[in-house]
Scaffold this motif. Structure first.
Motif, short mmCIF file in Angstrom:
data_model
loop_
_atom_site.label_atom_id
_atom_site.label_comp_id
_atom_site.label_asym_id
_atom_site.label_seq_id
_atom_site.Cartn_x
_atom_site.Cartn_y
_atom_site.Cartn_z
N ASP A 172 21.39 -2.56 5.08
CA ASP A 172 22.27 -2.71 3.91
C ASP A 172 23.47 -1.77 3.94
O ASP A 172 24.07 -1.49 2.89
N GLY A 173 23.81 -1.27 5.10
CA GLY A 173 25.04 -0.49 5.23
C GLY A 173 25.01 0.87 4.59
O GLY A 173 26.04 1.38 4.14
N GLY A 174 23.83 1.48 4.53
CA GLY A 174 23.73 2.85 4.02
C GLY A 174 23.30 2.97 2.57
O GLY A 174 23.16 4.09 2.06
N ILE A 175 23.08 1.87 1.89
CA ILE A 175 22.59 1.93 0.50
C ILE A 175 21.19 2.56 0.53
O ILE A 175 20.31 2.10 1.26
N PRO A 176 20.95 3.61 -0.25
CA PRO A 176 19.68 4.35 -0.14
C PRO A 176 18.46 3.49 -0.47
O PRO A 176 18.51 2.59 -1.31
N SER A 177 17.37 3.82 0.22
CA SER A 177 16.07 3.20 -0.06
C SER A 177 15.04 4.31 -0.13
O SER A 177 14.97 5.15 0.77
N ASN A 178 14.25 4.31 -1.18
CA ASN A 178 13.25 5.36 -1.41
C ASN A 178 11.88 4.88 -0.93
O ASN A 178 11.38 3.86 -1.39
N PRO A 179 11.26 5.61 0.01
CA PRO A 179 9.93 5.19 0.48
C PRO A 179 8.91 5.03 -0.64
O PRO A 179 7.96 4.24 -0.49
N ASP A 180 9.10 5.75 -1.75
CA ASP A 180 8.16 5.61 -2.87
C ASP A 180 8.27 4.25 -3.54
O ASP A 180 7.37 3.86 -4.29
N ASN A 181 9.37 3.53 -3.27
CA ASN A 181 9.54 2.18 -3.82
C ASN A 181 9.06 1.09 -2.86
O ASN A 181 9.20 -0.09 -3.15
N ILE A 182 8.53 1.51 -1.72
CA ILE A 182 8.06 0.57 -0.71
C ILE A 182 6.54 0.43 -0.83
O ILE A 182 5.81 1.43 -0.86
N TYR A 183 6.08 -0.81 -0.89
CA TYR A 183 4.64 -1.11 -0.90
C TYR A 183 4.35 -2.02 0.28
O TYR A 183 4.88 -3.14 0.37
N LEU A 184 3.53 -1.53 1.21
CA LEU A 184 3.11 -2.37 2.32
C LEU A 184 2.06 -3.37 1.83
O LEU A 184 1.34 -3.09 0.88
N SER A 185 2.00 -4.51 2.49
CA SER A 185 1.18 -5.59 1.94
C SER A 185 0.58 -6.45 3.04
O SER A 185 0.96 -6.35 4.21
N THR A 186 -0.34 -7.31 2.66
CA THR A 186 -1.00 -8.24 3.58
C THR A 186 -0.11 -9.47 3.72
O THR A 186 -0.33 -10.50 3.09
N GLY A 187 0.92 -9.34 4.54
CA GLY A 187 1.95 -10.37 4.58
C GLY A 187 2.78 -10.31 3.32
O GLY A 187 2.48 -9.56 2.38
N ALA A 188 3.85 -11.12 3.27
CA ALA A 188 4.66 -11.16 2.05
C ALA A 188 3.92 -11.84 0.91
O ALA A 188 4.11 -11.50 -0.26
N SER A 189 3.07 -12.81 1.23
CA SER A 189 2.39 -13.60 0.19
C SER A 189 1.59 -12.72 -0.76
O SER A 189 1.62 -12.91 -1.98
N ASP A 190 0.88 -11.75 -0.21
CA ASP A 190 0.06 -10.86 -1.02
C ASP A 190 0.92 -10.08 -2.01
O ASP A 190 0.57 -9.93 -3.19
N ALA A 191 2.06 -9.59 -1.55
CA ALA A 191 2.94 -8.83 -2.43
C ALA A 191 3.55 -9.71 -3.52
O ALA A 191 3.69 -9.29 -4.67
N ILE A 192 3.89 -10.95 -3.16
CA ILE A 192 4.45 -11.87 -4.15
C ILE A 192 3.45 -12.16 -5.26
O ILE A 192 3.78 -12.11 -6.46
N VAL A 193 2.21 -12.44 -4.88
CA VAL A 193 1.18 -12.71 -5.88
C VAL A 193 0.92 -11.47 -6.73
O VAL A 193 0.73 -11.55 -7.96
N THR A 194 0.92 -10.30 -6.11
CA THR A 194 0.71 -9.05 -6.86
C THR A 194 1.79 -8.85 -7.92
O THR A 194 1.49 -8.49 -9.07
N MET A 195 3.04 -9.11 -7.55
CA MET A 195 4.13 -8.96 -8.53
C MET A 195 3.98 -9.97 -9.66
O MET A 195 4.21 -9.63 -10.83
N LEU A 196 3.61 -11.18 -9.33
CA LEU A 196 3.44 -12.19 -10.37
C LEU A 196 2.31 -11.80 -11.33
O LEU A 196 2.41 -12.03 -12.54
#
Length: 493
Positions: free
Chosen positions: A139-163
């Motif tokens: 993203d061209g240097g826009i900061p990303s905080n590791p505390d905002n990153i959640y690893l998941s069982t594929g993307a599907s698992d994370a999508i269902v978790t958010m829903l």
């Protein structure tokens, strides 16, 4: 009165029955692995048992499972995973030093220096740090905080978790979730399971499946009469439709989300799969922050990525992540609690993800081979996208939009009235009937457009461009068969 078994012991019936099970589960449908795919599995067994068919194999074009369709794994990814799985190989001089370095770093971050140990529920810390650096670079240097990153069982698992976090209320206050039509059936299935309200907005097929904010407005206004719209889901590049959103479109969507006070979910798992000239992947996060603080500090969003698509195709390792933006800290604590219930994502998948976001660099020994393999995979996918679009558009009664990205073709088919009438007689949707006959008579497994959603009166199917059906000779054979079907030369149609 309870029934009596033969030995005199009372028979009280099953505790769990179709009538008393969770009704939401009964409403779940997932066309990608639905009735046609189940029948394809039965046919494969029949072929192995010697049952004679008009074909010798089932060609599975129903799902984006790259390695199952013959795509070779990227060497560097598998080398490091082999080293992590069997650390004794670290002493073997057949493995390049950069692969060994990655493996040692991952193992040092694992409990007991083993990928067989649980990790932190949010994911291994050094992997989350690497994901954050990857996002910043993308993203061209826009900061990303590791505390905002959640690893998941594929993307599907994370999508269902958010829903799960987002769905609440009863009656007219029940959460409404906006999803595109056509859509990836994960979304409709998850909403049915959670008892949420699906709000359908239609992509414009006549304009290369483009997204129109006026259509979003129509859908949300109509939905407010019977539910509480809270979420807008976007798939970019699109599945099953293959469109790539322009930057202007993304800006318009973000403005709409802010105006309507909606949580944005950006499914970006095909971000490396962009083929069409003039198209470019723009992450929603990058555009959001470039629109300025009025948006970047207020619009709540989660974005998703996976190791299953792009050039990797490592579906079975189930690696993925999500990044949350502007989430309420108290809600974020609840999210962390929710993911902890599942203990952790698969650690081999986390290791694989780390290699995707931290690949070989130009000064490392594996770089040239890695880039050669990566480029070859993406070039092959681009050629298959071009080929299927070109040949489909040569068939009378078939129209196919340019495949700008992702891994699928979603052509529209004009079915004869005789076929439509026959489908109704058998209690099937016409494109389901068509795809089932294609499977039974020619051994080709596709997913009907009705499984993804489509405008009333139109019929489609989704073809995954990964398999050998997408070679020129196979594609021509397949399309000749379609022409025969369209002109009623086969008995069924």
């Amino acid at each position: 009165m309870s029934q009596q078994a033969a030995n005199g012991v009372p028979c009280r019936g099953k505790v769990l029955t179709l009538d008393n099970m969770n009704p939401n589960v009964r409403r779940v449908e997932y066309a990608v692995r639905g009735a046609i795919v189940q029948r394809a599995g039965q046919i494969e067994k029949e072929l192995k048992e010697g049952v004679k068919k008009p074909f010798t194999e089932v060609i599975k074009a129903n799902i984006g499972d790259a390695h199952a369709m013959g795509q070779k794994p990227i060497s560097f990814l598998r080398q490091v995973l082999a080293l992590c799985s069997y650390p004794e190989l670290l002493e073997d001089n057949k493995f390049p030093e950069d692969a060994k370095h990655r493996a040692r770093r991952i193992l040092e971050a694992c409990g007991g220096h083993s990928i067989g140990a649980y990790s932190a529920s949010q994911g291994i810390e050094c992997v989350r740090q690497d994901v954050a650096r990857y996002i910043e670079k993308r993203d061209g240097g826009i900061p990303s905080n590791p505390d905002n990153i959640y690893l998941s069982t594929g993307a599907s698992d994370a999508i269902v978790t958010m829903l799960k976090l987002l769905v609440c209320g009863e009656g007219r206050d029940r959460t409404g979730v906006m999803i595109s039509i056509p859509q990836y059936p994960l979304y409709s299935a998850a909403l049915a399971d959670l008892g949420a309200v699906q709000i359908s907005y239609y992509l414009d097929e006549d304009k290369c499946w483009s997204l129109d904010v006026a259509e979003l407005k129509r859908a949300v206004d109509a939905a407010r009469q019977h539910c509480n719209p809270r979420v807008l889901c976007i798939i970019n590049p699109g599945n099953p439709t293959g469109q790539v959103q322009s930057r202007q479109c993304i800006e318009d969507v973000i403005r709409f989300a802010k105006e309507e006070h909606l949580f944005l979910m950006a499914d970006e798992v095909y971000q490396d799969n962009v083929y069409a000239e003039g198209c470019k992947f723009h992450s929603f996060k990058k555009v959001l922050f470039e629109m300025g603080p009025a948006y970047s500090s207020t619009v709540e969003m989660a974005s998703f990525h996976s190791t299953s698509k792009c050039y990797m195709g490592e579906c079975g390792f189930r690696g993925g992540y999500m990044e949350v933006i502007n989430m309420d800290p108290e809600v974020k604590a609840q999210l962390t609690k929710l993911v902890s219930v599942r203990l952790c994502p698969p650690v081999p998948g986390q290791a694989l993800l780390d290699l995707v976001v931290n690949p070989p660099q130009p000064d490392e020994p594996s770089y040239n081979t890695f880039m050669k393999e990566r480029t070859a995979v993406l070039a092959a996918l681009a050629e298959k996208a071009r080929l299927t679009e070109q040949i489909f558009n040569e068939v009378p009664g078939v129209t196919c939009n340019p495949v700008q990205g992702a891994m699928y073709t979603f052509p529209r088919i004009a079915l004869p009235q005789k076929a439509i009438d026959k489908a109704k007689e058998e209690g099937q949707v016409p494109d389901m009937f068509y795809c089932m006959r294609l499977l039974e008579e020619e051994g080709i497994c596709l997913v009907p457009g009705s499984g993804f959603g489509q405008r009333e009166g139109t019929f489609h199917f989704r073809l995954a461009q990964l398999n050998h059906l997408c070679s020129e000779s196979k594609c021509l054979f397949f399309l000749n068969f379609m022409v025969e079907k369209a002109y009623c030369k086969h008995s069924v149609l």
